[in-house]
Design a protein around this motif. Structure first.
Motif, PDB file in Angstrom:
ATOM      1  N   VAL B 178       0.842  -1.212   0.000  1.00 27.70           N
ATOM      2  CA  VAL B 178       0.000   0.000   0.000  1.00 27.70           C
ATOM      3  C   VAL B 178       0.872   1.256   0.000  1.00 27.70           C
ATOM      4  CG1 VAL B 178      -1.689   1.305   1.344  1.00 27.70           C
ATOM      5  CG2 VAL B 178      -1.953  -1.154   1.093  1.00 27.70           C
ATOM      6  N   CYS B 182       1.309   4.422  -2.834  1.00 28.06           N
ATOM      7  CA  CYS B 182       1.258   5.864  -2.532  1.00 28.06           C
ATOM      8  C   CYS B 182       2.531   6.533  -3.034  1.00 28.06           C
ATOM      9  CB  CYS B 182       1.122   6.098  -1.027  1.00 28.06           C
ATOM     10  SG  CYS B 182      -0.364   5.403  -0.326  1.00 28.06           S
ATOM     11  N   PHE B 186       3.187   9.564  -5.741  1.00 30.31           N
ATOM     12  CA  PHE B 186       3.924  10.807  -5.468  1.00 30.31           C
ATOM     13  C   PHE B 186       5.040  10.992  -6.493  1.00 30.31           C
ATOM     14  CE2 PHE B 186       3.055  10.090  -0.646  1.00 30.31           C
ATOM     15  CZ  PHE B 186       1.754  10.493  -0.822  1.00 30.31           C
ATOM     16  N   LEU B 194       6.500  14.524  -0.845  1.00 30.86           N
ATOM     17  CA  LEU B 194       5.385  14.138   0.039  1.00 30.86           C
ATOM     18  C   LEU B 194       5.650  12.808   0.759  1.00 30.86           C
ATOM     19  CD1 LEU B 194       2.330  14.953  -2.269  1.00 30.86           C
ATOM     20  CD2 LEU B 194       3.006  16.184  -0.219  1.00 30.86           C
ATOM     21  N   VAL B 197       5.362  11.790   4.535  1.00 34.17           N
ATOM     22  CA  VAL B 197       4.031  11.607   5.148  1.00 34.17           C
ATOM     23  C   VAL B 197       3.780  10.125   5.429  1.00 34.17           C
ATOM     24  CG1 VAL B 197       1.555  11.801   4.668  1.00 34.17           C
ATOM     25  CG2 VAL B 197       3.083  13.662   4.068  1.00 34.17           C
ATOM     26  N   LEU B 198       4.371   9.275   4.583  1.00 35.78           N
ATOM     27  CA  LEU B 198       4.144   7.830   4.740  1.00 35.78           C
ATOM     28  C   LEU B 198       4.793   7.283   6.013  1.00 35.78           C
ATOM     29  CD1 LEU B 198       4.731   6.698   1.054  1.00 35.78           C
ATOM     30  CD2 LEU B 198       2.580   7.216   2.173  1.00 35.78           C
ATOM     31  N   LEU B 200       4.202   8.369   8.917  1.00 39.45           N
ATOM     32  CA  LEU B 200       3.210   8.378  10.002  1.00 39.45           C
ATOM     33  C   LEU B 200       2.551   7.001  10.163  1.00 39.45           C
ATOM     34  CD1 LEU B 200       1.609   9.892  12.190  1.00 39.45           C
ATOM     35  CD2 LEU B 200      -0.057  10.488  10.422  1.00 39.45           C
ATOM     36  N   PRO B 201       1.991   6.422   9.043  1.00 42.67           N
ATOM     37  CA  PRO B 201       1.438   5.067   9.238  1.00 42.67           C
ATOM     38  C   PRO B 201       2.498   4.061   9.655  1.00 42.67           C
ATOM     39  CG  PRO B 201       1.350   5.717   6.905  1.00 42.67           C
ATOM     40  CD  PRO B 201       1.685   6.933   7.701  1.00 42.67           C
ATOM     41  N   LEU B 204       2.939   4.448  13.416  1.00 35.77           N
ATOM     42  CA  LEU B 204       1.804   3.923  14.183  1.00 35.77           C
ATOM     43  C   LEU B 204       1.761   2.393  14.124  1.00 35.77           C
ATOM     44  CD1 LEU B 204      -0.885   6.545  13.141  1.00 35.77           C
ATOM     45  CD2 LEU B 204       0.137   6.289  15.395  1.00 35.77           C
ATOM     46  N   LEU B 205       2.049   1.858  12.934  1.00 38.62           N
ATOM     47  CA  LEU B 205       2.023   0.394  12.802  1.00 38.62           C
ATOM     48  C   LEU B 205       3.120  -0.262  13.627  1.00 38.62           C
ATOM     49  CD1 LEU B 205       1.218   0.126   9.016  1.00 38.62           C
ATOM     50  CD2 LEU B 205      -0.107  -0.933  10.846  1.00 38.62           C
ATOM     51  N   ARG B 207       4.381   0.865  16.390  1.00 38.08           N
ATOM     52  CA  ARG B 207       3.983   0.915  17.810  1.00 38.08           C
ATOM     53  C   ARG B 207       2.901  -0.112  18.095  1.00 38.08           C
ATOM     54  NH1 ARG B 207       2.809   6.374  20.530  1.00 38.08           N
ATOM     55  NH2 ARG B 207       2.321   4.863  22.126  1.00 38.08           N
ATOM     56  N   ALA B 208       1.967  -0.253  17.163  1.00 41.78           N
ATOM     57  CA  ALA B 208       0.903  -1.248  17.350  1.00 41.78           C
ATOM     58  C   ALA B 208       1.497  -2.651  17.383  1.00 41.78           C
ATOM     59  CB  ALA B 208      -0.122  -1.129  16.232  1.00 41.78           C
ATOM     60  N   LEU B 211       3.119  -3.245  20.719  1.00 42.83           N
ATOM     61  CA  LEU B 211       2.125  -3.490  21.775  1.00 42.83           C
ATOM     62  C   LEU B 211       1.551  -4.899  21.642  1.00 42.83           C
ATOM     63  CD1 LEU B 211       0.640  -2.262  24.161  1.00 42.83           C
ATOM     64  CD2 LEU B 211      -1.072  -1.372  22.602  1.00 42.83           C
ATOM     65  N   HIS B 212       1.354  -5.312  20.408  1.00 41.04           N
ATOM     66  CA  HIS B 212       0.845  -6.669  20.189  1.00 41.04           C
ATOM     67  C   HIS B 212       1.849  -7.699  20.700  1.00 41.04           C
ATOM     68  CE1 HIS B 212      -0.155 -10.298  17.781  1.00 41.04           C
ATOM     69  NE2 HIS B 212      -1.356  -9.972  18.210  1.00 41.04           N
TER      70      HIS B 212
END
Lengths: 222, 409
Positions: B178, B182, B186, B194, B197-198, B200-201, B204-205, B207-208, B211-212
Motif C-alpha cells: 500500500v 502511494c 507521489f 510528500l 508523510v508515509l 506516520l502510518p 503507528l504500525l 507501535r501497534a 504493543l501486540h
C-alpha cells in the motif's frame, strides 16, 4: 498545488494511519486490559480453590479497595492497579502448606506457623516480578501485610500508598469473616495510626459507613 | 555452540551480501532514465527513519516502499549502498545485542535490495510500475532474513511461543504494498517530497506491532506463572509438564491436527495439571495407597484446572481438553465418565503422554516420584499397549510409541 493522484496517495496514507491508530489506541489496549484482568482472576481462583476458607474474601476486598481508593481520590489507573493487586495479593499462598490453612484452626497456630503464613506476601511479590505486565504491582502485593509503624524511616521499607490501603482493607475483610463486622470495625479504629495509615483507615471507615447507610453502591455488609 | 552459531551467522551474512552485490551489478539500469538526487535523498532519509522506528527487532520491513523508490531514483548500486549505510546507522544507535544486529541488518539490506533490483528484469513498462513489486520483494526478503537470524541467534523456541509468522508476513507485505502505491503516485507526479508523510502510518504500525508483541509476551508470562505456582505445590511437575507438552504436540501433528491446534494442545498439556494447585500436596506425593476419600479429593484436580483456566478467555478452547485428560475410552475415567469419541482427541493424547512420563520418571530426565519406582522405557511402552482400548486410545498409543521410540531408543 498537489496533483490529484498524490492527493489520493495522501488519503490512502491517512486511512492506513487511521486504522493503525485505532488498533494502537483502542483495540489492543482494551484487549490488554481484559487479558490482565482475566489473568488476575485465574490466579485468585487458584488460591481460593486451594484455601476454601479464603473463598469470597478476595472479591469483597477488591470491591472495597476500589471504593476506598476512589474516596482517597486516586486516579483511574491507580484504582485499577489496586484492584488487581488485591486479586493477586495471595498468589504466593501456593507455597503455603495446605494443611496449615485447611486443617489447623487459626487460634492453634504457633509463632512459626504465623511466620510461614506471612511469607506468602513476599512470594506473591516475587512471582509478579516474573510477569512483566504485572510487575508494577509487585511492591503493592509484597507489603500488603506491613504495618504502618514499620515503614520508613523506622527501619522498614517505603510502603506504597496502594499497599497501605490493601493492608487496611484486607485486615478488615479477614476480621469481618472470622470475628464479625463490629469487631472488624473496632480493630480498624483502634489500629489507625499504628497498624494502619490513618488516612486509609478513615477512608475505609467512611466507605463502610456509606455502604451501611445505603449511600454507596458497594458490596453489602454480610 | 554459541561460537558455532556466531560463525553460522557470519557465513550466512557473507553469502547474502555477496548475492546482493552481484544482483545489483547484474540488474538492468537502462530503463532508469529519471535519476534524481533530491528524490533519492528523500527516499533514503525515509528508509533510514523507517528502519529506526523498527528498533531492536528490526521492524517489519515497512521501509520496502522507500527502498524501491531509492532504486528507481538512484539506481540499484546506489540504493544498495544507501540501504546498507542506513542499516549500519540504525544498528549502531540501537540497544546492543552483539554483532547479530549488525550482521542481520547488513545482510538483509544488501540481499533484499539486490533481489528487489532484479524486478527490473520483468517487462512491467515504465519504472513506476516496478515500485510496488520491488517493495514486496524487498519486504518479503528482509522479513525472512531477519527471522532466520533471530532463529539462529535465539535457538529453538518452544512451539507454542512462536510468533504467527503468516500474520507477520501478511501484515508486512500488505503495508509495504500500500505504501509503495502511494509512493509511486507521489514520485510519478514529481512530488516525492510528500513521501515523508508515509512515515506516520509506519510509526503507528510499528507501535501497534510492539504493543501486540507485549500482549503475546503477557500471555506467555501468565502461562509460566501458572506452571510455576504448580511447581511450588508439586515439585515433580518441573520438567514433566514441558516434556508432556512437547511430545503431545508432536503426537497431535502426527495424528493430523492442524499446526495451530497442535500449538493449543501444547499449551493444554503444559497446563493440564494446574488444578493440582488446589490439592493437598501431601496427598499428591504420599508413598502408598490413598483411601477412596483421598482419591476423590485428588481427582478433583481436573475440574479445578478447568475452573482456573475458565477465567481466561484465551484458554476457552483448551478447557474441555484439560477437564477430560483423565477420562478413559472404557468410561471408567473421571470426572464425567466419558467414553470413546466423547473424549476430545487432545485429552486422549495428553492422557497417554502424561501416563508414560509419570511411569518412566527419571528415565527421561525427570525426577522420580516418591510414591512410585520409575519403570524402564520398554516396559512403559508395553504397559501402554496392554491398556490400549480400555485406559488409552489405541490410535494415540501407536502414534506415541512410534514418536517416543525415535526419540529415546
Amino acid at each position: 498545488m498537489i496533483s490529484i493522484p498524490s492527493l489520493v496517495g495522501l488519503l490512502v496514507a491517512a486511512a492506513v494511519s487511521g486504522v493503525a491508530w485505532l488498533v494502537l489506541k483502542v483495540i489492543l489496549p482494551s484487549q490488554f486490559e481484559a487479558r490482565i484482568t482475566e489473568a488476575c482472576r485465574a490466579f485468585a481462583t487458584a488460591i481460593e480453590l486451594r484455601f476454601p476458607s479464603h473463598s469470597g474474601l478476595t472479591s469483597r476486598a477488591a470491591s472495597l479497595c476500589v471504593l476506598v481508593a476512589d474516596r482517597l481520590g486516586f486516579p483511574k489507573e491507580q484504582i485499577r492497579d489496586i484492584e488487581r493487586a488485591c486479586l493477586l495479593r495471595d498468589i504466593g499462598h501456593c507455597a503455603t502448606p495446605y494443611a496449615l490453612v485447611n486443617r489447623k484452626a487459626f487460634d492453634d497456630w504457633s509463632a512459626e506457623d504465623r511466620r510461614t503464613y506471612l511469607k506468602h506476601a513476599g512470594a506473591s511479590g516475587a512471582m509478579l516480578e516474573l510477569v512483566p505486565s504485572l510487575r508494577p504491582l509487585a511492591n503493592m502485593v509484597r507489603f500488603h501485610h506491613r504495618s504502618w509503624l514499620s515503614r520508613e524511616p523506622r527501619g522498614g521499607p517505603e510502603i506504597l500508598q496502594e499497599a497501605r490501603v490493601l493492608k487496611a482493607v484486607v485486615d478488615f475483610v479477614w476480621k469481618e469473616r472470622f470475628e464479625g463486622y463490629g469487631a472488624a470495625i473496632a480493630s480498624i479504629q483502634a489500629g489507625a495510626g499504628d497498624e494502619y495509615e490513618p488516612e486509609a483507615a478513615s477512608a475505609l471507615l467512611a466507605v463502610l459507613t456509606s455502604i451501611r447507610d445505603g449511600s454507596s453502591g458497594g458490596p453489602p455488609n454480610p | 555452540m554459541r561460537a558455532l552459531a556466531r560463525h553460522r551467522q557470519t557465513l550466512l551474512a557473507a553469502v547474502l551480501v555477496a548475492f546482493g552485490a552481484a544482483a545489483v551489478v547484474y540488474a538492468p539500469t537502462a530503463r532508469l532514465l529519471n535519476y534524481d538526487n533530491a528524490d533519492f535523498f528523500v527516499f533514503w532519509l525515509c528508509a533510514l527513519v523507517g528502519k529506526g522506528l523498527g528498533g531492536k527487532s528490526g521492524g517489519h520491513a515497512y521501509e520496502g516502499a522507500f527502498v524501491a523508490g531509492m532504486i528507481v531514483s538512484g539506481g540499484p548500486i546506489t540504493a544498495a549502498a544507501g540501504d546498507v549505510l542506513a542499516a549500519l546507522l540504525v544498528a549502531a544507535y540501537s540497544p546492543s545485542n552483539g554483532g547479530r544486529r549488525f550482521r542481520a541488518s547488513v545482510a538483509a539490506a544488501s540481499f533484499s535490495t539486490g533481489l528487489a533490483s532484479l524486478v527490473m528484469l520483468t517487462p512491467l513498462g515504465s519504472e513506476l510500475w516496478h515500485i510496488p513489486p520491488m517493495a514486496l520483494v524487498y519486504s518479503g526478503a528482509a522479513l525472512s532474513i531477519r527471522e532466520a537470524f533471530r532463529r539462529i541467534g535465539a535457538g529453538k523456541t518452544p512451539r507454542f511461543q512462536r510468533r504467527d509468522l503468516g500474520v507477520e508476513f501478511a501484515l508486512g507485505l500488505s503495508v509495504a504494498f500500500v505504501l509503495s502505491l502511494c509512493l509511486a503516485l507521489f514520485w510519478g507526479h514529481s512530488e516525492a517530497f510528500l513521501s515523508p508523510v508515509l512515515l506516520l502510518p509506519v510509526y503507528l504500525l510499528m507501535r501497534a506491532t510492539r504493543l501486540h508483541d507485549e500482549l503475546i509476551q503477557h500471555d506467555h508470562s501468565v502461562i509460566a506463572a501458572l506452571t510455576l505456582m504448580l511447581q511450588r505445590v508439586h515439585p515433580y511437575s518441573a520438567g514433566h509438564l514441558e516434556r508432556v507438552a512437547s511430545i503431545a504436540e508432536e503426537v497431535g501433528l502426527a495424528l493430523g491436527l492442524p499446526p495451530r491446534r497442535a500449538r493449543m494442545l501444547h499449551l493444554a498439556a503444559l497446563l493440564h495439571d494446574v488444578g493440582k494447585i488446589a490439592i493437598d500436596e501431601e496427598l499428591l506425593d504420599r508413598p502408598g495407597p490413598l483411601t477412596e476419600e483421598e482419591m476423590a479429593e485428588v481427582r478433583k484436580h481436573a475440574e479445578y484446572g478447568a475452573e482456573i483456566l475458565g477465567r481466561v478467555r484465551r484458554f476457552e478452547q483448551i478447557i474441555p481438553w484439560v477437564r477430560s485428560h483423565h477420562e478413559r475410552p472404557d468410561a471408567k475415567g473421571y470426572p464425567k465418565r466419558l467414553s470413546g469419541d466423547q473424549i476430545p482427541l487432545e485429552s486422549r493424547i495428553i492422557s497417554v503422554v502424561d501416563a508414560f512420563d509419570a511411569m518412566t520418571g527419571e528415565a527421561l530426565g525427570g525426577e522420580t516420584r516418591r510414591y512410585r519406582e520409575p519403570m524402564g522405557i520398554e516396559k512403559a511402552f508395553q504397559e501402554l499397549r496392554d491398556h490400549a482400548g480400555s485406559q488409552f486410545d489405541p490410535r494415540v498409543v501407536e502414534a506415541f510409541c512410534q514418536i517416543a521410540k525415535e526419540r529415546w531408543t
